[in-house]
Enzyme design. Structure first.
Site, PDB file in Angstrom:
ATOM      1  N   ARG A 146      52.818  47.064  40.508  1.00  0.00           N
ATOM      2  CA  ARG A 146      51.874  47.205  39.403  1.00  0.00           C
ATOM      3  C   ARG A 146      52.819  48.347  38.589  1.00  0.00           C
ATOM      4  NH1 ARG A 146      46.013  47.951  38.427  1.00  0.00           N
ATOM      5  NH2 ARG A 146      45.582  49.795  37.191  1.00  0.00           N
ATOM      6  N   HIS A 198      47.369  40.762  33.973  1.00  0.00           N
ATOM      7  CA  HIS A 198      46.584  41.200  35.176  1.00  0.00           C
ATOM      8  C   HIS A 198      46.213  40.049  35.708  1.00  0.00           C
ATOM      9  CE1 HIS A 198      44.930  43.710  37.703  1.00  0.00           C
ATOM     10  NE2 HIS A 198      44.196  44.743  36.971  1.00  0.00           N
ATOM     11  N   GLN A 249      43.261  40.368  38.607  1.00  0.00           N
ATOM     12  CA  GLN A 249      41.798  40.748  38.264  1.00  0.00           C
ATOM     13  C   GLN A 249      41.348  39.485  37.668  1.00  0.00           C
ATOM     14  OE1 GLN A 249      40.131  43.733  38.136  1.00  0.00           O
ATOM     15  NE2 GLN A 249      38.677  42.139  37.612  1.00  0.00           N
ATOM     16  N   ASP A 252      36.412  45.641  28.394  1.00  0.00           N
ATOM     17  CA  ASP A 252      37.269  46.345  28.999  1.00  0.00           C
ATOM     18  C   ASP A 252      37.563  47.920  28.373  1.00  0.00           C
ATOM     19  OD1 ASP A 252      39.744  47.327  30.791  1.00  0.00           O
ATOM     20  OD2 ASP A 252      41.284  46.430  30.262  1.00  0.00           O
ATOM     21  N   CYS A 309      36.417  44.884  34.266  1.00  0.00           N
ATOM     22  CA  CYS A 309      37.241  44.971  35.303  1.00  0.00           C
ATOM     23  C   CYS A 309      37.394  46.265  35.912  1.00  0.00           C
ATOM     24  CB  CYS A 309      38.629  44.428  34.688  1.00  0.00           C
ATOM     25  SG  CYS A 309      39.167  45.537  33.476  1.00  0.00           S
ATOM     26  N   ARG A 356      38.130  41.179  44.238  1.00  0.00           N
ATOM     27  CA  ARG A 356      39.563  41.716  44.076  1.00  0.00           C
ATOM     28  C   ARG A 356      40.186  41.331  45.429  1.00  0.00           C
ATOM     29  NH1 ARG A 356      41.837  44.882  40.148  1.00  0.00           N
ATOM     30  NH2 ARG A 356      43.701  44.369  41.432  1.00  0.00           N
TER      31      ARG A 356
END
Length: 303
Positions: free
Chosen positions: A95, A122, A125, A213, A253, A281
């Protein structure tokens, strides 16, 4: 050797297969007796917990590594860190801030690399997002997803995943925050065309899904005040959800900045699916790893 740096690293058939494996509660233990290094330049509650549990459920041992412990391109080069971790682990997740970091890790070709978030993508996600939507609607062909906000890494991955599964994708956001031309080209190469709208109410009219988001992501804190002004009129509130329709569901998210991009009434309201989305997730990560370290490693898609 296969990696997952962005959703379009998968074919449509492979994407379907990953989602099928995500619903398998007795997946093949493809990490039995192995470790997976989880390198975090950016912290995350959902990413760490979902990935650690997914690795555990596949028989492996997750190893959480903070940025300062390895010092990529500070203490050692990205390549040297990758070579070291690959000596101990069957897979590496990262990440990171710069997408080039995961590209360099994958370029070593030693173990599969999973992008757990970068400034361009991402994918984990997005897998959880479309898994949630499949649970809600079944086949996504003919469904419509509207994204309200910043044309960022999250939107690109979501647009790829939803579009590859046959959904119509819409976007609305202020000038200066829309999809870069290179991302439009990448989406088009995957067969995904995004309809862009100037007004949020027009974008969400009659859609099945409204997604947003945060307006300010990690690393953009100095821009927060300006972004707050720029995104005025693009908050997902009860009125905007009402303009979408009575059967529209809401996704985010997380983490949510309540009172900015979304109101409490939407996050906690009857249209919200953010908690099943967060739970997915783990399931999506497990499905991805089961495929990447199992069927993909064996040379087949499983489709």
């Amino acid at each position: 050797m296969r990696h997952l740096l962005e959703i379009d690293d998968l074919t449509v058939d492979e994407l379907h297969r990953v989602l099928d494996l995500a619903t398998d509660l007795s997946p093949p233990r493809v990490l039995e007796g192995q470790g997976m290094a989880l390198v975090f330049e950016k912290p995350s509650a959902r990413t760490r917990n979902s990935m650690e549990m997914a690795v555990f459920q596949l028989g492996g041992h997750p190893m959480y590594i903070q940025a300062g412990e390895v010092g990529m391109d500070v203490r050692e080069s990205v390549e040297d860190v990758t070579r070291t971790l690959a000596s101990y682990h069957g897979c590496i997740g990262a990440r990171v801030f710069a997408h080039a970091t995961v590209e360099r890790m994958a370029g070593e070709g030693l173990v599969p690399i999973v992008n757990m978030l970068s400034d361009e993508a991402h994918p984990l996600q997005a897998l959880a997002d479309v898994l949630t939507l499949q649970q809600e609607f079944g086949d996504l062909a003919g469904r419509t997803v509207a994204y309200v906000g910043d044309g960022n890494n999250m939107f690109r991955s979501l647009a790829l995943a939803a579009g590859m599964l046959g959904a119509e994708v819409r976007f609305t956001g202020p000038p200066g925050y829309r999809l870069p031309e290179a991302d439009r080209d990448r989406l088009a190469a995957a067969g995904v065309v995004v309809a862009e709208f100037d007004r949020a109410t027009d974008a969400v009219a009659g859609v099945d899904v409204v997604y947003t988001d945060v307006w300010t992501s990690m690393g953009q804190e100095d821009e927060a005040a300006q972004r707050h002004r720029d995104f005025e009129g693009f908050q997902v509130d009860e009125d905007l959800m009402g303009a979408a329709g009575p059967k529209t569901v809401f996704l985010h998210c997380l983490p949510a900045h309540r009172g900015e991009e979304v109101t409490d009434g939407v996050v906690d309201g009857p249209a919200s699916r953010v908690w099943p989305q967060a739970a997915n997730r783990m399931h999506a990560a497990r499905g991805l790893l089961a495929w990447l370290l199992g069927e993909a490693a064996d040379g087949g898609s499983g489709a």
